[in-house]
Design a protein around this motif. Structure first.
Motif, short mmCIF file in Angstrom:
data_model
loop_
_atom_site.label_atom_id
_atom_site.label_comp_id
_atom_site.label_asym_id
_atom_site.label_seq_id
_atom_site.Cartn_x
_atom_site.Cartn_y
_atom_site.Cartn_z
N TYR A 78 -65.85 38.50 96.86
CA TYR A 78 -66.28 39.92 96.85
C TYR A 78 -67.07 40.19 95.57
CZ TYR A 78 -65.96 44.96 97.58
OH TYR A 78 -66.26 46.29 97.80
N PRO A 79 -68.27 40.68 95.68
CA PRO A 79 -69.12 40.84 94.49
C PRO A 79 -68.60 41.89 93.51
CG PRO A 79 -70.13 41.87 96.40
CD PRO A 79 -68.94 41.13 96.91
N ALA A 80 -68.64 41.54 92.26
CA ALA A 80 -68.24 42.48 91.20
C ALA A 80 -69.47 43.21 90.70
CB ALA A 80 -67.57 41.72 90.07
N LYS A 81 -69.29 44.44 90.31
CA LYS A 81 -70.40 45.26 89.81
C LYS A 81 -70.69 44.90 88.36
CE LYS A 81 -71.93 50.10 89.63
NZ LYS A 81 -72.40 50.13 88.23
N PRO A 139 -79.46 39.20 97.54
CA PRO A 139 -78.46 38.26 98.05
C PRO A 139 -77.84 37.33 97.00
CG PRO A 139 -80.63 37.33 98.33
CD PRO A 139 -80.81 38.63 97.58
N ASP A 140 -78.02 37.65 95.71
CA ASP A 140 -77.66 36.68 94.67
C ASP A 140 -76.18 36.75 94.28
OD1 ASP A 140 -78.78 38.53 91.74
OD2 ASP A 140 -78.14 39.24 93.73
N PHE A 141 -75.32 36.39 95.20
CA PHE A 141 -73.88 36.30 94.90
C PHE A 141 -73.22 35.37 95.90
CE2 PHE A 141 -74.87 40.36 96.99
CZ PHE A 141 -74.30 40.13 98.24
N ALA A 182 -74.59 48.80 95.74
CA ALA A 182 -74.29 49.17 97.13
C ALA A 182 -75.05 48.27 98.11
CB ALA A 182 -74.65 50.63 97.37
N LEU A 183 -76.30 47.93 97.77
CA LEU A 183 -77.08 47.04 98.63
C LEU A 183 -76.51 45.62 98.62
CD1 LEU A 183 -80.66 48.32 97.72
CD2 LEU A 183 -79.52 48.57 99.92
N LYS A 184 -76.02 45.18 97.47
CA LYS A 184 -75.39 43.86 97.39
C LYS A 184 -74.13 43.80 98.26
CE LYS A 184 -76.90 42.17 92.86
NZ LYS A 184 -76.43 41.68 91.55
N LEU A 185 -73.36 44.87 98.22
CA LEU A 185 -72.16 44.93 99.07
C LEU A 185 -72.53 44.88 100.54
CD1 LEU A 185 -69.83 47.60 97.39
CD2 LEU A 185 -69.42 45.15 97.63
N GLN A 186 -73.59 45.59 100.91
CA GLN A 186 -74.01 45.61 102.30
C GLN A 186 -74.44 44.21 102.75
OE1 GLN A 186 -76.93 48.61 103.21
NE2 GLN A 186 -76.98 48.12 105.39
N HIS A 187 -75.19 43.53 101.89
CA HIS A 187 -75.62 42.17 102.22
C HIS A 187 -74.41 41.24 102.32
CE1 HIS A 187 -77.26 38.12 101.58
NE2 HIS A 187 -78.36 38.60 102.17
N TRP A 188 -73.45 41.39 101.44
CA TRP A 188 -72.25 40.54 101.45
C TRP A 188 -71.49 40.70 102.77
CZ3 TRP A 188 -66.91 41.53 101.43
CH2 TRP A 188 -66.09 40.44 101.10
N HIS A 189 -71.32 41.94 103.23
CA HIS A 189 -70.66 42.17 104.52
C HIS A 189 -71.50 41.57 105.66
CE1 HIS A 189 -68.22 45.26 102.38
NE2 HIS A 189 -67.31 44.89 103.28
N PHE A 190 -72.81 41.73 105.58
CA PHE A 190 -73.70 41.24 106.62
C PHE A 190 -73.58 39.72 106.81
CE2 PHE A 190 -77.99 39.70 107.86
CZ PHE A 190 -78.14 40.37 109.06
N VAL A 191 -73.47 38.99 105.68
CA VAL A 191 -73.42 37.53 105.73
C VAL A 191 -72.01 37.00 105.95
CG1 VAL A 191 -73.80 35.40 104.40
CG2 VAL A 191 -75.52 37.25 104.37
N TYR A 192 -71.05 37.50 105.16
CA TYR A 192 -69.72 36.90 105.14
C TYR A 192 -68.70 37.60 106.02
CZ TYR A 192 -71.66 34.41 101.14
OH TYR A 192 -72.45 33.62 100.35
N HIS A 193 -68.89 38.87 106.30
CA HIS A 193 -67.92 39.61 107.11
C HIS A 193 -68.65 40.52 108.11
CE1 HIS A 193 -64.39 38.33 104.82
NE2 HIS A 193 -65.18 38.40 103.75
N PRO A 194 -69.40 39.91 109.03
CA PRO A 194 -70.16 40.72 110.00
C PRO A 194 -69.25 41.56 110.89
CG PRO A 194 -70.17 38.40 110.62
CD PRO A 194 -69.62 38.46 109.23
#
Length: 277
Positions: A215-218, A209-211, A228-240
């Motif tokens: 939108y997280p940059a690679k 979750p460290d971002f 890919a897991l960071k992107l999934q977490h980002w959607h989960f928190v910020y864009h459910p």
């Protein structure tokens, strides 16, 4: 090339006898029971079971040769020869009848007046006995860590392995109990689904979750699977609202997990600590 004309008469006789005997042996090993059309009861059963005579000899060296009894519709002498073999070499009869290809057809040898040759395996545990009713591939699918009895030398040892499997692979244990094949083995009034109360684990993406809200940059050397897991977490928190479209259903979270508090720690900076039970 061997010149038979130059062999001494005695040697020639021996050579021809050996050749004739070998030919007979080959002929005997190639008995085709599927061509049998006579009335002998046992030959009819062997035909039904698709018995391979040469393979049967490997397991039962005294297995009676059916070849000499296959001529003539009314010749039923093989049945008596076969019965005598089962009585005089019962261990061979057991080896023959308990081979998977034969035993799987479940023929009742007692119907022909013979002793039941089937070996009933004694299991250490009802779990291993139930598992034996499953195809090996199916057992591997349901419970890949299910312990084989081959790993134990006693019932006590095996019970320890079963307990260890139940504790370390509880979801497998529940899946095993609820498998349709296992359910069918239970009494009709005991077939309710088993719920062991297994708490779901936190999804793997929650470990990345460290971002921030952007939108997280690679990262330059960041592995693709981690990104890919960071992107999934980002959607989960910020864009459910986009999460389900991209990843399917929201994950099932453990009982007592405060999802609102978890999200607020990223959107509002209020720390949330969850301690798994």
């Amino acid at each position: 090339m061997l010149n038979l004309n130059k062999l001494p008469h005695a040697l020639l006789c021996i050579f021809l006898s050996i050749a004739f005997f070998a030919g007979c042996q080959n002929k005997s090993a190639d008995v085709d029971l599927q061509q049998y059309t006579g009335k002998d009861p046992v030959l009819g059963v062997l035909k039904f079971l698709k018995v391979d005579y040469s393979e049967s000899l490997d397991r039962a060296p005294h297995f009676p040769n059916p070849e000499e009894f296959m001529d003539g519709q009314d010749n039923t002498g093989y049945t008596q020869a076969f019965k005598s073999w089962t009585e005089n070499h019962f261990d061979e009869f057991q080896a023959f009848a308990n081979h998977d290809d034969i035993k799987s057809k479940g023929f009742a040898w007692e119907s022909l007046g013979m002793k039941n040759p089937y070996i009933i395996k004694k299991y250490y545990s009802p779990f291993s006995q139930a598992a034996a009713g499953l195809d090996k591939a199916r057992l591997k699918e349901i419970a890949p860590h299910f312990p084989s009895e081959d790993l134990a030398k006693s019932q006590e040892e095996y019970e320890t392995l079963i307990k260890q499997w139940q504790d370390e692979h509880m979801q497998e244990y529940e899946d095993f109990l609820n498998a349709p094949e296992i359910m069918a083995m239970k009494p009709s009034d005991s077939r309710a689904l088993v719920d062991l109360g297994i708490q779901p684990e936190l999804p793997e993406f929650m470990s990345y979750p460290d971002f921030g809200e952007d939108y997280p940059a690679k990262g330059e050397n960041e592995p693709d699977d981690v990104y890919a897991l960071k992107l999934q977490h980002w959607h989960f928190v910020y864009h459910p609202e986009e999460y389900e479209e991209k990843y399917g259903q929201f994950p099932t979270l453990p009982e007592g997990f405060d999802l609102d508090a978890y999200i607020k720690q990223y959107t509002e900076g209020t720390p949330y600590e969850y301690e798994a039970k």
